[in-house]
Motif scaffolding. Structure first.
Motif, PDB file in Angstrom:
ATOM      1  N   ARG A  89      36.473  28.918  44.396  1.00  0.00           N
ATOM      2  CA  ARG A  89      36.756  28.648  45.813  1.00  0.00           C
ATOM      3  C   ARG A  89      37.197  29.915  46.517  1.00  0.00           C
ATOM      4  N   HIS A  90      38.016  30.724  45.871  1.00  0.00           N
ATOM      5  CA  HIS A  90      38.535  31.936  46.502  1.00  0.00           C
ATOM      6  C   HIS A  90      37.698  33.166  46.184  1.00  0.00           C
ATOM      7  N   ARG A  91      36.500  32.896  45.601  1.00  0.00           N
ATOM      8  CA  ARG A  91      35.577  33.998  45.324  1.00  0.00           C
ATOM      9  C   ARG A  91      36.257  35.155  44.608  1.00  0.00           C
ATOM     10  N   ASP A  92      37.038  34.802  43.586  1.00  0.00           N
ATOM     11  CA  ASP A  92      37.781  35.807  42.842  1.00  0.00           C
ATOM     12  C   ASP A  92      36.900  36.405  41.748  1.00  0.00           C
ATOM     13  N   TYR A  93      35.694  36.828  42.136  1.00  0.00           N
ATOM     14  CA  TYR A  93      34.761  37.375  41.161  1.00  0.00           C
ATOM     15  C   TYR A  93      35.173  38.767  40.689  1.00  0.00           C
ATOM     16  N   ARG A  94      36.170  39.351  41.356  1.00  0.00           N
ATOM     17  CA  ARG A  94      36.658  40.653  40.905  1.00  0.00           C
ATOM     18  C   ARG A  94      37.359  40.517  39.561  1.00  0.00           C
ATOM     19  N   ARG A  95      37.733  39.317  39.197  1.00  0.00           N
ATOM     20  CA  ARG A  95      38.428  39.087  37.936  1.00  0.00           C
ATOM     21  C   ARG A  95      37.621  38.077  37.110  1.00  0.00           C
TER      22      ARG A  95
END
Length: 340
Positions: A83-89
């Motif tokens: 949901r928060h597009r935390d694709y950096r992690r």
């Protein structure tokens, strides 16, 4: 066990959380760590120690049930990251998915058959919450992979799942066809029969604690029920146990304990035009209630301090986190900044 104190402690926890409310990320981190821990313990006990059922030194039933619930909540935590597009992690997303599988694996290795009935309902809730967040093809592929993985593990002889299910079928057949009360299934059916009879005798206020056991033991001595049920201090069903001990008044209270949080969380899960994060948190609350209703069909979870504290604590924490996030969403809607 001081069970009557737990609702008071839950109220104090709710008041405390009004002062300091943890963010959603802390909730997802906590349930993911719990699921990973439960799954790791289960695998160690089954594969290394060679135990027949994983239990972590407690009764295998509450251990397996709570492991399954933590696994389902961890999968919702993975949706939160999406949901928060935390694709950096990406490691966090992989860790949350792994935690979900580990929690469900812990349930399988515990041999807790009653809790397995809740697994499809929990996965459906995850699927329902994921639909606005994940493309249909990707979601279907992930769901099929997850279900296939769990089925593959369940079918392995080392898991003991097939053996436990076969024993359940044999016990049930023996109870109905041969009038046999042996085995856990036969004992449960006999306890439920006794509980229904007890409720029929005193349907309004029930028997209470000591009087219920005395009356049950008298019936056992008279030959009305199998002697094996006298060694249990519960009737292995929250609904039947509450009805027999507390009568219709207690049963109404139990239904309110289930129904009030279910309605509150269900409204958020199915609300239109709300932030998808609210739906995920709503799904978490619904999952807690649905899981404990299912667990309570074959085990008196709310007569166990771990079960009661788990139900009340998770409901309170999920509600506090949800309300805080709703407030952040309302505040962020004005300046147009996405909530943290």
């Amino acid at each position: 066990m001081l069970l009557p104190l737990w609702p008071l402690l839950a109220c104090l926890l709710l008041v405390a959380l009004r002062t300091f409310t943890p963010g959603p990320r802390l909730l997802w981190l906590a349930v993911s760590c719990g699921a990973l821990g439960a799954g790791s313990i289960a695998m160690h006990e089954r594969l290394v120690l060679g135990k027949a059922r994983a239990s972590n030194g407690m009764n295998a039933i509450p251990f397996g049930n709570l492991s399954l619930l933590l696994g389902g909540l961890a999968l919702l935590g993975a949706l939160w990251l999406i949901r928060h597009r935390d694709y950096r992690r990406p490691l966090l997303l992989a860790g949350a998915m792994l935690a979900g599988v580990a929690g469900m694996l812990g349930s399988l290795l515990s041999g807790t058959r009653g809790g397995w009935m809740a697994a499809p309902l929990m996965l459906l809730l995850v699927y329902r919450a994921a639909r606005p967040l994940v493309p249909p093809r990707t979601l279907n592929a992930i769901a099929a992979t997850l279900v296939g993985l769990l089925l593959a593990v369940a079918l392995l002889p080392q898991s003991g799942v097939v053996d436990r299910l076969q024993k359940a079928v044999v016990n049930a057949q023996q109870y109905w066809q041969e009038d046999s009360r042996r085995g856990s299934i036969g004992a449960r059916l006999e306890m439920w029969r006794a509980g229904v009879a007890l409720f029929a005798e005193r349907p309004l206020v029930g028997w209470g604690e000591e009087r219920l056991q005395r009356q049950r033991d008298q019936w056992v001595e008279a030959g009305s029920f199998h002697p094996g049920i006298a060694r249990y201090d519960q009737l292995h069903s929250d609904i039947i146990d509450t009805a027999a001990r507390r009568g219709s008044l207690g049963l109404a209270t139990l239904l309110l304990l289930y129904g009030a949080p279910f309605v509150l969380f269900w409204r958020r899960l199915n609300a239109a035009h709300v932030d998808p994060g609210v739906r995920v948190l709503g799904a978490a609350g619904v999952m807690v209630v649905v899981a404990f209703i299912d667990f309570g069909l074959t085990q008196s979870m709310l007569r166990d301090a771990r079960g009661l504290s788990g139900y009340l604590g998770l409901c309170v924490v999920c509600w506090a986190v949800l309300r805080r996030y709703e407030g952040l969403c309302r505040a962020a809607a004005q300046p147009g900044v996405p909530p943290a």
